[in-house]
Enzyme design. Structure first.
Site, PDB file in Angstrom:
ATOM      1  N   GLU A   1       0.882  -1.264  -0.104  1.00  0.00           N
ATOM      2  CA  GLU A   1      -0.045   0.083  -0.263  1.00  0.00           C
ATOM      3  C   GLU A   1       0.903   1.360   0.047  1.00  0.00           C
ATOM      4  O   GLU A   1       1.923   1.533   0.543  1.00  0.00           O
ATOM      5  CB  GLU A   1      -0.761  -0.114   1.416  1.00  0.00           C
ATOM      6  CG  GLU A   1      -1.530   1.048   1.978  1.00  0.00           C
ATOM      7  CD  GLU A   1      -2.166   0.703   2.953  1.00  0.00           C
ATOM      8  OE1 GLU A   1      -2.390  -0.143   3.465  1.00  0.00           O
ATOM      9  OE2 GLU A   1      -2.326   1.786   3.930  1.00  0.00           O
TER      10      GLU A   1
ATOM     11  N   HIS B   1      -3.326  -5.839  10.887  1.00  0.00           N
ATOM     12  CA  HIS B   1      -4.224  -7.055  10.548  1.00  0.00           C
ATOM     13  C   HIS B   1      -4.181  -8.332  11.083  1.00  0.00           C
ATOM     14  O   HIS B   1      -4.106  -9.039  10.400  1.00  0.00           O
ATOM     15  CB  HIS B   1      -3.921  -7.381   8.741  1.00  0.00           C
ATOM     16  CG  HIS B   1      -4.097  -5.906   8.062  1.00  0.00           C
ATOM     17  ND1 HIS B   1      -3.490  -5.844   6.793  1.00  0.00           N
ATOM     18  CD2 HIS B   1      -4.522  -4.647   8.337  1.00  0.00           C
ATOM     19  CE1 HIS B   1      -3.781  -4.503   6.317  1.00  0.00           C
ATOM     20  NE2 HIS B   1      -4.341  -3.866   7.242  1.00  0.00           N
TER      21      HIS B   1
ATOM     22  N   ASN C   1      -5.968  -5.655   2.264  1.00  0.00           N
ATOM     23  CA  ASN C   1      -6.380  -5.371   3.409  1.00  0.00           C
ATOM     24  C   ASN C   1      -7.447  -6.126   3.647  1.00  0.00           C
ATOM     25  O   ASN C   1      -8.358  -6.527   2.931  1.00  0.00           O
ATOM     26  CB  ASN C   1      -6.619  -4.037   3.328  1.00  0.00           C
ATOM     27  CG  ASN C   1      -5.366  -3.159   2.572  1.00  0.00           C
ATOM     28  OD1 ASN C   1      -5.112  -3.424   1.418  1.00  0.00           O
ATOM     29  ND2 ASN C   1      -4.790  -2.161   3.315  1.00  0.00           N
TER      30      ASN C   1
HETATM   31  P1  FAE Z   1     -12.859  -5.327  15.135  1.00  0.00           P
HETATM   32  O1  FAE Z   1     -13.309  -4.304  14.195  1.00  0.00           O
HETATM   33  O2  FAE Z   1     -11.564  -5.367  15.750  1.00  0.00           O
HETATM   34  O3  FAE Z   1     -13.672  -5.211  16.153  1.00  0.00           O
HETATM   35  C1  FAE Z   1     -13.789  -5.929  17.480  1.00  0.00           C
HETATM   36  C2  FAE Z   1     -14.287  -5.021  18.355  1.00  0.00           C
HETATM   37  O4  FAE Z   1     -14.645  -5.969  19.639  1.00  0.00           O
HETATM   38  C3  FAE Z   1     -13.664  -3.840  19.037  1.00  0.00           C
HETATM   39  O5  FAE Z   1     -14.511  -2.639  18.981  1.00  0.00           O
HETATM   40  C4  FAE Z   1     -13.283  -4.434  20.466  1.00  0.00           C
HETATM   41  O6  FAE Z   1     -13.073  -3.252  21.307  1.00  0.00           O
HETATM   42  C5  FAE Z   1     -14.254  -5.152  20.835  1.00  0.00           C
HETATM   43  N1  FAE Z   1     -14.038  -6.143  22.014  1.00  0.00           N
HETATM   44  C6  FAE Z   1     -12.757  -6.938  21.949  1.00  0.00           C
HETATM   45  N2  FAE Z   1     -12.942  -7.532  23.150  1.00  0.00           N
HETATM   46  C7  FAE Z   1     -13.994  -7.469  23.706  1.00  0.00           C
HETATM   47  C8  FAE Z   1     -14.693  -8.056  24.815  1.00  0.00           C
HETATM   48  N3  FAE Z   1     -14.029  -8.962  25.621  1.00  0.00           N
HETATM   49  N4  FAE Z   1     -15.984  -7.589  25.322  1.00  0.00           N
HETATM   50  C9  FAE Z   1     -16.542  -6.501  24.587  1.00  0.00           C
HETATM   51  N5  FAE Z   1     -15.991  -6.093  23.477  1.00  0.00           N
HETATM   52  C10 FAE Z   1     -14.667  -6.615  23.003  1.00  0.00           C
HETATM   53  O7  FAE Z   1     -12.882  -6.810  14.531  1.00  0.00           O
HETATM   54  N6  FAE Z   1      -8.227  -3.070   7.119  1.00  0.00           N
HETATM   55  C11 FAE Z   1      -8.617  -2.791   5.961  1.00  0.00           C
HETATM   56  O8  FAE Z   1      -9.313  -3.667   5.113  1.00  0.00           O
HETATM   57  N7  FAE Z   1      -8.049  -1.538   5.209  1.00  0.00           N
HETATM   58  C12 FAE Z   1      -7.583  -0.518   6.053  1.00  0.00           C
HETATM   59  O9  FAE Z   1      -7.363   0.605   5.401  1.00  0.00           O
HETATM   60  C13 FAE Z   1      -7.109  -0.989   7.228  1.00  0.00           C
HETATM   61  N8  FAE Z   1      -6.401  -0.136   7.967  1.00  0.00           N
HETATM   62  C14 FAE Z   1      -6.113  -0.122   9.278  1.00  0.00           C
HETATM   63  C15 FAE Z   1      -5.251   0.709   9.974  1.00  0.00           C
HETATM   64  C16 FAE Z   1      -4.987   0.709  11.260  1.00  0.00           C
HETATM   65  C17 FAE Z   1      -4.373   1.596  12.372  1.00  0.00           C
HETATM   66  C18 FAE Z   1      -5.602  -0.658  11.770  1.00  0.00           C
HETATM   67  C19 FAE Z   1      -5.421  -1.080  13.587  1.00  0.00           C
HETATM   68  C20 FAE Z   1      -6.173  -1.310  11.394  1.00  0.00           C
HETATM   69  C21 FAE Z   1      -6.615  -1.348  10.025  1.00  0.00           C
HETATM   70  N9  FAE Z   1      -7.310  -2.500   9.297  1.00  0.00           N
HETATM   71  C22 FAE Z   1      -7.397  -2.213   7.966  1.00  0.00           C
HETATM   72  C23 FAE Z   1      -7.696  -3.692   9.879  1.00  0.00           C
HETATM   73  C24 FAE Z   1      -9.189  -3.531  10.038  1.00  0.00           C
HETATM   74  O10 FAE Z   1      -9.830  -2.585  10.618  1.00  0.00           O
HETATM   75  C25 FAE Z   1      -9.381  -4.951  10.844  1.00  0.00           C
HETATM   76  O11 FAE Z   1      -9.206  -6.142  10.204  1.00  0.00           O
HETATM   77  C26 FAE Z   1     -10.996  -5.042  11.076  1.00  0.00           C
HETATM   78  O12 FAE Z   1     -11.343  -3.997  12.055  1.00  0.00           O
HETATM   79  C27 FAE Z   1     -11.205  -6.518  11.894  1.00  0.00           C
HETATM   80  O13 FAE Z   1     -12.669  -6.583  12.219  1.00  0.00           O
HETATM   81  P2  FAE Z   1     -13.289  -7.486  13.144  1.00  0.00           P
HETATM   82  O14 FAE Z   1     -14.707  -7.454  13.039  1.00  0.00           O
HETATM   83  O15 FAE Z   1     -12.685  -8.888  13.269  1.00  0.00           O
END
Ligand code: FAE
Length: 547
Positions: A403, A488, A526
């Site tokens: 990227e 990721h 991503n």
């Molecule tokens: P996620 O979005 O992490 O959601 C999990 C939620 O569960 C969170 O809000 C937590 O706070 C909550 N949680 C965790 N444990 C508990 C618990 N015990 N009790 C209650 N709540 C809880 O999961 N991906 C892309 O495709 N494109 C991008 O441009 C990109 N840029 C990124 C930049 C950064 C800085 C970061 C950190 C990630 C990036 N990602 C990107 C990755 C993407 O945001 C990530 O793969 C997804 O958010 C994961 O989705 P999930 O639904 O697995």
């Protein structure tokens, strides 16, 4: 029978489908699992936080991509849903009038329960840039394991709050290697389009992009990629491009053009709050309880599952512990959050029948970062949009998709900056450490060398062609590679291994996994579009067969 018609596709982003469900949420929800006894009546979801002692049909752990898809589709099918989120709501401005802090000036809002920032780029021009901040339930968690730092979003919207919005559907030819048990035809004809529509994914106006000062860094990235013979590809994003054009014209408050990204974006980015979660709220069937952390799930005596939840304050202290009974629990706490919970619950006897695949198959999507120092005639621009629009595709030949990332410092750096996704073969495992009472991850820092080698297939060649060198000042002193981290995290409860082919956890009817932990360590691009599409596929099957 009752019929629920979902809104049309288009602006709302959700395709038209019909669910036919039983006579109301109570019957529909209670009749699902073998574990569940008889249909029962539930109180309508209350506006406030979930009550101690509550009995609910469906509890969703986490409000990221997997959780939001799950809650929306269940609510549209007539089921009442309670979402539990450990982070904050992120709906109230701070004293500066903004909800989120800027990338260049992190404050207490920026980090999850840290007293000092832990920025992905720790140094700049030879100087460390981390600084002390008050401990607070901020938006970006830099979670440390022995061999890797895993960055994750915390709050309503999960990772969508902090990510770069790059919304990439993997190439069809790579899909069999990503999720081998999933029917690719169905994914590419139905679930990827549904996810892209639901997320509001669009492509940048390339004519505008060609002249926009804020994408000079990307045009320099293109020039260098193409001069070395690499395919340069535009990638879609969830940013509102009209808003970005207005930012450039100075007619709206700047957001992407003010560098807002990893600590939240105050305006143009369509995080889940503006897409799936906005729709969730409009169903009237979903409660979201924030600053509550799920700590345990175990079979309940009378059927369903007892869920223990810590209520925390903004410095992370537990202020109350609640016990709730749910007929079904959907784990959507992200790859790390879900894996940690399941591994702990299996090892400590709460869910002993989970199979031995739980905790396995975790990967970093091959993430590795680097910067290149350009010549003075290749300025990358002091104004850089925080939303990436393009990448260098050397996946087939060298195992890397890079990227072209912004470095929005507000000054001219003459730097090109990249986050590479690489075809790493390494997979780690989560395990319960009884001595510390924590979950460990077996990832080793040295494993990143494979990813570095793959990224070098692109950047060594570009450096040679351009007569340039790597930056050594961004990740420490004389350190080229950002090899200590991932954005990721993927895997830990892999589809068709720890679960069936639709996310049903083996051993416990009524328990499901719906997030990035289903994907075994790599998506070639991503990840969030794939996480969303897979959740769309799985929840459709679960609604059709389990309800
Ligand atoms: P996620 O979005 O992490 O959601 C999990 C939620 O569960 C969170 O809000 C937590 O706070 C909550 N949680 C965790 N444990 C508990 C618990 N015990 N009790 C209650 N709540 C809880 O999961 N991906 C892309 O495709 N494109 C991008 O441009 C990109 N840029 C990124 C930049 C950064 C800085 C970061 C950190 C990630 C990036 N990602 C990107 C990755 C993407 O945001 C990530 O793969 C997804 O958010 C994961 O989705 P999930 O639904 O697995």
């Amino acid at each position: 029978m009752r019929e629920t018609v979902l809104p049309d596709s288009g602006a709302s982003g959700v395709s038209r489908r019909r669910f036919v469900v039983g006579a109301g949420a109570a019957v529909g929800a209670a009749a699902i699992a073998g574990h569940v006894a008889a249909p029962r009546a539930y109180a309508a979801p209350a506006a406030g936080p979930i009550a101690n002692g509550a009995r609910v049909p469906v509890l969703v752990v986490g409000t990221g991509y997997g959780g939001s898809v799950t809650a929306l589709r269940l609510a549209q099918a007539g089921v009442d849903v309670h979402m539990i989120e450990m982070g904050m709501a992120w709906d109230t401005p701070g004293s500066d009038g903004k909800i989120f802090a800027n990338t260049t000036t992190p404050d207490h809002r920026s980090f999850w329960l840290r007293t000092r920032t832990k920025q992905p780029l720790s140094n700049f021009l030879g100087f460390p840039i981390d600084k002390n901040i008050p401990k607070y339930t901020g938006i970006l968690d830099a979670e440390e394991f022995a061999g890797i730092m895993v960055y994750q979003g915390r709050g309503v919207g999960g990772g969508s709050l902090v990510n770069g919005g790059m919304a990439v559907t993997p190439k069809r030819e790579n899909f069999a290697g990503i999720l081998p048990s999933v029917n690719a035809d169905e994914m590419y004809s139905t679930y990827y389009p549904r996810a892209n529509a639901g997320l509001g994914v669009t492509s940048v106006d390339q004519r505008w992009w060609e002249n926009a000062p804020c994408y000079q860094y990307a045009r320099v990235g293109r020039k260098h990629a193409q001069r070395s013979g690499f395919p340069f590809v535009f990638v879609p994003n969830v940013y509102d491009w009209d808003y970005m054009k207005a930012e450039e014209a100075g007619t709206v408050p700047k957001s992407a053009l003010a560098g807002e990204v990893i600590y939240g974006n105050n305006a143009g980015k369509k995080s889940l709050q503006k897409t799936y979660i906005a729709q969730i709220k409009s169903t009237g069937r979903v409660t979201i309880t924030t600053l509550h952390k799920v700590t345990s799930v175990a079979p309940a005596a009378g059927g369903g599952y007892t869920v223990l939840i810590d209520e925390i304050n903004t410095t992370g202290d537990t202020v109350a512990t609640k016990s709730v009974t749910a007929d079904r629990v959907f784990f959507a706490a992200g790859s790390v959050g879900t894996s940690k919970l399941l591994v702990k619950l299996k090892a400590t006897g709460a869910l002993p029948n989970l199979n031995n695949e739980v905790g396995k198959g975790w990967g970093d999507n091959g993430n590795v970062m680097c910067g290149r120092a350009n010549h003075m005639w290749d300025a990358t621009g002091k104004l850089q949009s925080s939303m990436p629009t393009a990448g260098i595709d050397n996946w087939a030949a060298g195992g890397a998709f890079a990227e072209v990332a912004p470095l929005p410092t507000g000054i001219e750096t003459y730097a090109s900056f990249y986050l590479s996704i690489t075809n790493t073969p390494h997979r780690a495992e989560f395990s319960w450490n009884a001595a510390t009472g924590k979950v460990d991850l077996s990832w080793q820092t040295a494993w990143k060398q494979t990813s570095i080698n793959m990224a070098k297939t692109i950047f060594d060649k570009i450096n040679q062609k351009e007569g340039t060198i790597y930056r050594t000042d961004l990740f420490g002193t004389y350190k080229i590679w950002g090899d200590h981290l991932t954005y990721h995290p993927l895997g830990g409860a892999v589809l068709n291994k720890a679960t069936d082919n639709y996310g049903r956890l083996h051993g416990y009817p009524g328990l499901y996994v719906m997030d990035g932990s289903l994907i075994p360590g790599n998506v070639t691009v991503n990840p969030f579009v794939t996480i969303t599409a897979l959740a769309e596929r799985n929840i459709e099957n679960i609604i059709a067969n389990d309800l």
